[in-house]
Design a protein around this motif. Structure first.
Motif, PDB file in Angstrom:
ATOM      1  N   GLY A 419      18.246-109.000 -30.021  1.00  0.00           N
ATOM      2  CA  GLY A 419      18.321-109.747 -28.775  1.00  0.00           C
ATOM      3  C   GLY A 419      19.370-109.277 -27.809  1.00  0.00           C
ATOM      4  N   THR A 420      20.075-108.166 -28.112  1.00  0.00           N
ATOM      5  CA  THR A 420      21.157-107.732 -27.225  1.00  0.00           C
ATOM      6  C   THR A 420      20.762-106.580 -26.317  1.00  0.00           C
ATOM      7  N   GLY A 421      19.527-106.055 -26.431  1.00  0.00           N
ATOM      8  CA  GLY A 421      19.079-104.990 -25.542  1.00  0.00           C
ATOM      9  C   GLY A 421      19.201-103.618 -26.170  1.00  0.00           C
ATOM     10  N   LYS A 422      19.347-102.598 -25.334  1.00  0.00           N
ATOM     11  CA  LYS A 422      19.335-101.219 -25.795  1.00  0.00           C
ATOM     12  C   LYS A 422      20.672-100.857 -26.411  1.00  0.00           C
ATOM     13  N   ALA A 423      20.604-100.336 -27.651  1.00  0.00           N
ATOM     14  CA  ALA A 423      21.813 -99.948 -28.367  1.00  0.00           C
ATOM     15  C   ALA A 423      21.820 -98.433 -28.540  1.00  0.00           C
ATOM     16  N   PRO A 424      22.751 -97.709 -27.901  1.00  0.00           N
ATOM     17  CA  PRO A 424      22.807 -96.249 -28.069  1.00  0.00           C
ATOM     18  C   PRO A 424      23.336 -95.876 -29.447  1.00  0.00           C
ATOM     19  N   LEU A 425      22.783 -94.810 -30.004  1.00  0.00           N
ATOM     20  CA  LEU A 425      23.207 -94.312 -31.312  1.00  0.00           C
ATOM     21  C   LEU A 425      23.445 -92.816 -31.229  1.00  0.00           C
ATOM     22  N   VAL A 426      24.467 -92.358 -31.919  1.00  0.00           N
ATOM     23  CA  VAL A 426      24.703 -90.934 -32.113  1.00  0.00           C
ATOM     24  C   VAL A 426      24.574 -90.662 -33.602  1.00  0.00           C
ATOM     25  N   VAL A 427      23.613 -89.802 -33.949  1.00  0.00           N
ATOM     26  CA  VAL A 427      23.349 -89.487 -35.347  1.00  0.00           C
ATOM     27  C   VAL A 427      23.945 -88.120 -35.651  1.00  0.00           C
TER      28      VAL A 427
END
Length: 803
Positions: A419-427
């Motif tokens: 519910g918090t929107g777009k979450a950026p991730l660095v893999v």
């Protein structure tokens, strides 16, 4: 009794002898036709040779199963020279049942193979091919169209929906469409293209046979091909079109009395032989049939090839690689380059590989699924007839390391909250340059949602150990998921992640807690409280009752000695599944003071030459503390020592205005005390230094921790040499004091190389030392600071030393 013509008997016997090589037509002859270089050598099939030149030999070899059927048969070759001004050449007919060879008199563009089951009239064959130049040009076009049609029919016969068969069919459809009136949409599926082919095949193939005498007969020929191809897909009784797509050449009886020329197709009969296939119709009475098959050689010199920029390929997969070709015609014939090899840049032994040309993408596809090649740099080469053609540039082979696993930092995982929107991730964690697809998949499901991802330098541009993506949590349900990484060649890696429920919340804040000795019980109200595993207070201790409900729990709070009336205390909630604590500001309001050591403000020397972590006290340097103590009813004294008795060197006591053993206590007025000491004189490294304030009237306060003793090396200089140490770095020298506590060195806090030498004293004497180290190279930026790891520590510390 009616006598069956000899040709009909021969055809009937051939059908029985050769089986299903031509299911929709008649197999006439299984044979080999190869080109040998001047002076001998390994011959190559005429269908794969790129240049037919004077001095070479054309070698015919029949695969004879019933030799008596070929007693009267003859074969000959008609050559169309590359030079339009050179006369056509008809070579002498020879018996079809035995080995035969002809020397090529001139460079040749088209070879017409003529098979006469009942013999050949040399004069009539010569008359056929020399009738006029226009006919020869049509014959050349016929050879080219025949090759495309043969490729299409073979691909249709072998199509079984596997990726390799579908690729072959797509290539055949593209070649057929580009040369005929059948225009196929290359963006549509293979099934749709085949359907289009079937709907329009009749008028398209009517143009292929230049020797067909009239339009009506052309229609009959193309109709037979259409019905044969249709039998492949729709199960009609017509049969497979592998050989039934033959075209017929009927010449006018007025021009060639008693001889009926027919066109023929060639289909693969085995790995090294071909089958000449013809229509099932019998020849007219009192006429002899002659069958003509033509093949065009590209008549092209080898192209100049070079890799278009840095090239990288994956072992175990088929990798597209951009290629620069000297001309567009080079792309046209590049698929005729054969025997591709890879040769290590530092060796001579070559490794055979499979390569497919992709002219539409100006690339080649290098198949390394079955290769024995190891990672490294290689040179690429192919064979053009009997000439070896090298590809300029090096190609680097890589392998996906099974030991490498993708990972996401804990802080990034905490952002995956429903519910918090777009979450950026660095893999990070492995080489992603061959990553083709990234998918978010719910646990237990076999399919998921594709995710966009970004590589810093683009795909197949060299090792890249980081990829960026983002996950839209707005509509994602909380629970376990996997990031599925699909690499070139089908290999996958999975990274388990979790979309977290919304964080717990606290209502009815602030909580009101009285100051003083002992703990106070409070009631917590809010949401998601069953997921709270522990609570920390910015000033104090909170003990959470293990039992409770999602919206209500109890806890006991013992405020710290520095809490005073009017203060607000922040809480940090340790939440199940969340790495970082959830911050709740101003959660507690303090109502009432407690006489304690309220605070200790530390002042440390500023020129230590090395990063000092929070709460550390450097041994060998004086540290000053401003202590706020309340209340103070009489002159105080302090006692300083270690929490751990085994680490204590000397516990010291000093009264106000007194200095003992390097410990000094002074009053700053208003309940403030000023304390200075050498932490190294109190305890060994790791000692948690505590201070207790006591007065004669009040007694002793609770111990108050000032920090932990740490022994820091003193680095006076750093010298980097050009001496390489293995593959990882270069030799360097540190000079200073207490260098024996250094365990690793590097350019950042995460990666450093071990120190294997011991420091040695400097000739000048004293405590000065010199230490040889290996430091990684290159540095991240020019004049980057050196990082060192103290023994037993997991992260490096920045120093003032630079190269």
């Amino acid at each position: 009794m009616r006598r069956v013509p000899v040709t009909a008997a021969l055809l009937a016997a051939a059908v029985c002898a050769y089986g299903a090589a031509c299911p929709s037509g008649v197999p006439l002859l299984e044979f080999q036709l190869v080109v040998e270089p001047p002076g001998g050598g390994l011959g190559r099939s005429i269908r794969t040779v790129n240049r037919i030149e004077a001095g070479q030999k054309l070698v015919y070899a029949p695969i004879v199963r019933q030799p008596k059927e070929l007693d009267d048969a003859r074969v000959t070759l008609a050559l169309v020279p590359s030079d339009s001004k050179t006369d056509l050449v008809v070579l002498p007919p020879k018996p079809a049942r035995t080995f035969a060879e002809w020397e090529v008199p001139t460079r040749t563009a088209v070879v017409a193979f003529v098979f006469g089951p009942q013999g050949l009239d040399t004069k009539r064959v010569t008359s056929l091919v020399r009738r006029d130049r226009q006919l020869v040009e049509q014959l050349a076009d016929y050879a080219e169209q025949t090759a495309r049609t043969e490729t299409l029919i073979t691909a249709l016969a072998r199509w079984d929906s596997t990726p390799s068969a579908t690729d072959s069919l797509n290539a055949a459809l593209a070649g057929f469409s580009s040369a005929t009136a059948v225009k196929l949409d290359r963006t549509s599926s293979t099934d749709q293209q085949v359907s289009t082919l079937l709907r329009t095949l009749n008028p398209a193939l009517a143009r292929i046979d230049p020797l067909a005498p009239e339009p009506r007969q052309k229609m009959q020929q193309s109709a037979l091909l259409a019905s044969s191809v249709a039998g492949l897909f729709f199960g009609s009784p017509v049969g497979l079109a592998a050989g039934g797509a033959a075209m017929f050449v009927n010449l006018s009886n007025m021009m060639f009395p008693d001889t009926e020329f027919r066109s023929a197709f060639v289909q693969p009969a085995s790995a090294h032989s071909s089958m000449l296939c013809a229509n099932r119709d019998r020849a007219k009475s009192r006429t002899r049939a002659a069958y003509l098959w033509a093949v065009r050689a590209p008549d092209a010199d080898p192209p100049s090839l070079a890799l278009a920029g840095p090239a990288h390929a994956l072992i175990g997969a088929s990798t597209p690689v951009r290629l620069s070709v000297s001309s567009r015609d080079g792309w046209k014939f590049l698929d005729r380059a054969a025997d591709w090899t890879l040769t290590p840049a530092d060796a001579e032994d070559s490794i055979a590989i499979n390569v497919k040309a992709r002219p539409e993408a100006e690339s080649i596809e290098i198949d390394l699924k079955e290769t024995a090649a190891q990672p490294g740099a290689y040179r690429l080469a192919a064979r053009w007839d009997w000439e070896r053609v090298g590809v300029a540039g090096e190609i680097h082979l890589h392998q996906i390391d099974d030991a490498q696993k993708p990972y996401v930092a804990a802080a990034a995982r905490d952002t995956l909250v429903a519910g918090t929107g777009k979450a950026p991730l660095v893999v990070r964690g492995m080489d992603f340059q061959f990553l083709e697809k990234l998918e978010l998949r719910r646990q237990g499901e076999t399919a998921g949602s594709p995710l966009e991802f970004k590589l810093s330098e683009g795909p197949r541009a060299g090792p890249q150990f980081e990829t960026q993506t983002s996950i839209e949590t707005g509509a994602a349900a909380p629970g376990p998921y996997s990031l599925v990484f699909q690499f070139l060649g089908g290999r996958t890696r999975e990274l388990p992640i979790r979309v977290l429920p919304p964080h717990p919340t606290l209502d009815r804040l602030p909580l009101r807690v009285n100051s003083g000795d002992g703990a106070r019980e409070v009631v917590l109200n809010g949401t998601g409280l069953d997921r709270v595993e522990g609570i920390q207070a910015s000033r104090g201790v909170v003990q959470l009752d293990p039992c409770g409900k999602p919206d209500r729990r109890t806890a006991t709070v013992a405020l710290g000695p520095d809490a005073k009336k009017g203060d607000r205390v922040d809480l940090l909630l340790k939440v199940e599944g969340v790495q970082a604590p959830v911050h709740v500001p101003n959660a507690i309001e303090v109502i009432g003071p407690l006489p304690r050591i309220m605070s200790a403000q530390v002042s440390l020397p500023g020129e230590l030459g090395m990063e000092l972590l929070d709460g550390e006290l450097p041994a060998g340097s004086f540290a000053s503390f401003a202590l706020r103590v309340h209340p103070l009813e009489s002159p105080p004294a302090v006692r300083v020592g270690c929490v751990e008795p085994t680490l204590t060197l000397r516990a010291e006591t000093a009264r106000l205005g007194e200095e003992r053993g390097g410990l000094r206590l002074q009053s700053a007025g208003g309940g403030a005390l000023f304390l200075s000491l050498d932490p190294g004189a109190i305890g060994q490294p790791g000692c948690a230094v505590t201070v207790v304030v006591f007065t004669e009237s009040q007694g002793a306060s609770d111990p108050f921790e000032l920090g932990k003793v740490v022994r820091l090396p003193r680095i006076d200089s750093f010298e980097l040499t050009d001496q390489k140490q293995g593959e990882l770095g270069y030799a360097a020298t540190l000079k200073g004091e207490d260098l024996e506590v250094i365990e690793r060195v590097g350019w950042d806090a995460q990666f450093g190389l071990p120190v294997t030498d011991l420091p040695v004293p400097v000739a000048s004497g004293g405590r000065k030392q010199s230490l040889k180290v290996t430091i990684p190279w290159p540095s991240p930026v020019p004049h980057a600071p050196v990082y060192v790891w103290l023994r037993g520590e997991s992260k490096g510390r920045a120093t003032s030393a630079r190269y």
